[in-house]
Design an enzyme around this catalytic site. Structure first.
Site, PDB file in Angstrom:
ATOM      1  N   ASP A   1       0.808  -1.206   0.124  1.00  0.00           N
ATOM      2  CA  ASP A   1       0.088   0.033   0.160  1.00  0.00           C
ATOM      3  C   ASP A   1       0.711   1.348  -0.067  1.00  0.00           C
ATOM      4  O   ASP A   1       0.319   2.464   0.183  1.00  0.00           O
ATOM      5  CB  ASP A   1      -0.844  -0.145   1.335  1.00  0.00           C
ATOM      6  CG  ASP A   1      -2.128   0.787   1.251  1.00  0.00           C
ATOM      7  OD1 ASP A   1      -2.459   1.401   0.168  1.00  0.00           O
ATOM      8  OD2 ASP A   1      -2.574   1.654   2.076  1.00  0.00           O
TER       9      ASP A   1
ATOM     10  N   CYS B   1     -19.370  -8.811  -9.166  1.00  0.00           N
ATOM     11  CA  CYS B   1     -20.330  -8.287  -7.891  1.00  0.00           C
ATOM     12  C   CYS B   1     -21.741  -8.689  -8.315  1.00  0.00           C
ATOM     13  O   CYS B   1     -22.139  -8.708  -9.386  1.00  0.00           O
ATOM     14  CB  CYS B   1     -20.332  -6.664  -7.907  1.00  0.00           C
ATOM     15  SG  CYS B   1     -21.086  -5.965  -6.579  1.00  0.00           S
TER      16      CYS B   1
ATOM     17  N   CYS C   1     -26.148  -5.912  -6.175  1.00  0.00           N
ATOM     18  CA  CYS C   1     -27.239  -5.637  -5.230  1.00  0.00           C
ATOM     19  C   CYS C   1     -27.473  -3.975  -4.893  1.00  0.00           C
ATOM     20  O   CYS C   1     -28.510  -3.579  -4.434  1.00  0.00           O
ATOM     21  CB  CYS C   1     -27.319  -6.385  -3.987  1.00  0.00           C
ATOM     22  SG  CYS C   1     -25.720  -5.775  -2.929  1.00  0.00           S
TER      23      CYS C   1
ATOM     24  N   CYS D   1     -24.266  -1.405  -1.113  1.00  0.00           N
ATOM     25  CA  CYS D   1     -23.181  -0.429  -0.597  1.00  0.00           C
ATOM     26  C   CYS D   1     -23.414   0.938  -1.016  1.00  0.00           C
ATOM     27  O   CYS D   1     -23.359   1.793  -0.381  1.00  0.00           O
ATOM     28  CB  CYS D   1     -21.830  -0.976  -1.233  1.00  0.00           C
ATOM     29  SG  CYS D   1     -21.606  -1.031  -3.283  1.00  0.00           S
TER      30      CYS D   1
ATOM     31  N   CYS E   1     -23.894   3.714   1.767  1.00  0.00           N
ATOM     32  CA  CYS E   1     -23.027   4.749   1.854  1.00  0.00           C
ATOM     33  C   CYS E   1     -23.566   6.398   2.630  1.00  0.00           C
ATOM     34  O   CYS E   1     -24.405   6.943   1.862  1.00  0.00           O
ATOM     35  CB  CYS E   1     -22.267   5.166   0.530  1.00  0.00           C
ATOM     36  SG  CYS E   1     -20.773   6.377   0.448  1.00  0.00           S
TER      37      CYS E   1
ATOM     38  N   CYS F   1     -15.887  10.581   0.185  1.00  0.00           N
ATOM     39  CA  CYS F   1     -15.876   9.234   1.243  1.00  0.00           C
ATOM     40  C   CYS F   1     -15.328   9.753   2.448  1.00  0.00           C
ATOM     41  O   CYS F   1     -14.327  10.362   2.613  1.00  0.00           O
ATOM     42  CB  CYS F   1     -14.683   8.495   0.345  1.00  0.00           C
ATOM     43  SG  CYS F   1     -14.353   7.200   1.490  1.00  0.00           S
TER      44      CYS F   1
ATOM     45  N   CYS G   1     -14.454   4.664   7.926  1.00  0.00           N
ATOM     46  CA  CYS G   1     -15.999   4.346   7.683  1.00  0.00           C
ATOM     47  C   CYS G   1     -16.133   2.927   7.001  1.00  0.00           C
ATOM     48  O   CYS G   1     -15.258   2.720   6.032  1.00  0.00           O
ATOM     49  CB  CYS G   1     -16.737   5.461   6.605  1.00  0.00           C
ATOM     50  SG  CYS G   1     -18.371   5.060   6.339  1.00  0.00           S
TER      51      CYS G   1
ATOM     52  N   CYS H   1     -19.931   0.783   3.575  1.00  0.00           N
ATOM     53  CA  CYS H   1     -20.068  -0.248   2.564  1.00  0.00           C
ATOM     54  C   CYS H   1     -19.694  -1.572   2.472  1.00  0.00           C
ATOM     55  O   CYS H   1     -20.051  -2.442   1.555  1.00  0.00           O
ATOM     56  CB  CYS H   1     -19.400   0.592   1.386  1.00  0.00           C
ATOM     57  SG  CYS H   1     -17.370   0.640   1.351  1.00  0.00           S
TER      58      CYS H   1
ATOM     59  N   CYS I   1     -22.356  -5.594   2.939  1.00  0.00           N
ATOM     60  CA  CYS I   1     -22.315  -6.356   1.642  1.00  0.00           C
ATOM     61  C   CYS I   1     -22.445  -7.830   2.008  1.00  0.00           C
ATOM     62  O   CYS I   1     -22.143  -8.229   2.956  1.00  0.00           O
ATOM     63  CB  CYS I   1     -20.662  -6.027   1.118  1.00  0.00           C
ATOM     64  SG  CYS I   1     -20.336  -7.137  -0.084  1.00  0.00           S
TER      65      CYS I   1
END
Length: 308
Positions: A127, A181, A184, A187, A191, A207, A234, A237, A241
């Protein structure tokens, strides 16, 4: 010569929950165009680093000369115990020790084994290097990117850290993950700030995770209306799921939370000295926001509560 199956055996012994391998090559044109469109729309927000080192981001060989394989690992961070609902909420990924330290240490152990057995060179990326982790995770068969922009591992969910080991060792690659995915849109509905819309890439300008962690200075006025009691990050989302319905608490010692975090309040943060902050959040990803950032968020939470 090391086989791909042996690499995965090493990964399991080091505590990783998933491991896949891809051939090191330039990122596909479609993925590059999608990323550039995200940048051109300004959706990276305050994350200026996302627009830098574009050439390196699209070509792993610029990070490691002679790179032949991309080894992608994933490590579960879903908690076994949770903060009280009245506590100042911290994103699950920051409950324990900074994942950069935990995963990079294990990746370097893997790199040393590879070098000792084959002489091949490796570079660990967690990262911090300009590398497309989710792209490579999909190419390596580890998972797919959902509408929430999170990497989802089939049957396991999205509460996973990713790490990448670039290596000059040529390995048999896995088949890319073809699952997609469920569409649905749970998410997007969950949010709180509208950062996810119509299946598009996340808008970091809206975000709460980006704003409460990465943003410097005062937050936009509208944030106070949606921040709730989220003081750092946060997870909405991901919590909603369907792929996370069967999430299992991690057993990694370094990721277990300190008692002080579980009961943390906005009052604790506002009264905290720099010395106390450094002690409570030693080796924690929360240090990224600094005490000033946590205080700013805590003040906004309390101001919002006062007006309810």
């Amino acid at each position: 010569m090391l086989q791909s199956s042996h690499i995965k055996h090493i990964a399991r012994k080091l505590g990783f929950d998933a491991c896949g391998i891809a051939t090191a090559r330039r990122v596909d044109d479609d993925a590059t165009e999608h990323y550039q469109a995200w940048l051109s729309q300004g959706k990276n927000g305050c994350m200026d680093w996302a627009a830098r080192n574009g050439d390196v981001r699209e070509n792993p060989e610029l990070l490691l000369d002679g790179a032949r394989s991309v080894i992608v690992v994933a490590m579960n961070y879903y908690p076994q115990v949770f903060q009280s609902s009245t506590a100042a909420q911290v994103a699950y990924y920051a409950y324990g020790r900074d994942y950069h330290e935990v995963i990079k240490k294990r990746l370097w152990e893997m790199a040393q084994i590879i070098e000792q057995e084959t002489g091949a060179q490796s570079r660990a990326c967690v990262d911090s290097a300009p590398l497309r982790e989710r792209y490579w995770a999909q190419r390596a068969g580890v998972g797919f990117t959902g509408l929430n922009n999170q990497l989802i591992i089939p049957g396991k969910g999205s509460f996973f850290f990713l790490g990448v080991l670039l290596t000059t060792l040529e390995l048999e690659p896995d088949e890319p993950c073809r699952q997609q995915c469920m569409q649905c849109h749970a998410c997007e509905k969950a949010c709180p700030s509208g950062a996810l819309r119509c299946g598009e890439a996340v808008d970091a300008r809206r975000c709460l995770s980006c704003l409460t962690i990465e943003h410097k200075g005062e937050l936009p006025e509208w944030v106070g209306k949606v921040i709730g009691n989220r003081v750092y990050g946060c997870d909405e989302c991901q919590k909603c799921c369907p792929h996370n319905r069967n999430a299992v608490g991690n057993s990694t010692p370094e990721f277990q939370p300190k008692p002080q975090l579980l009961s943390l309040t906005t009052g604790d943060i506002l009264a905290m000295t720099q010395e106390e902050f450094s002690q409570v959040f030693s080796h924690s990803a929360i240090k990224r926001a600094k005490l000033a950032g946590l205080r700013r968020n805590a003040r906004l939470i309390e101001e919002n509560l006062d007006h309810e």
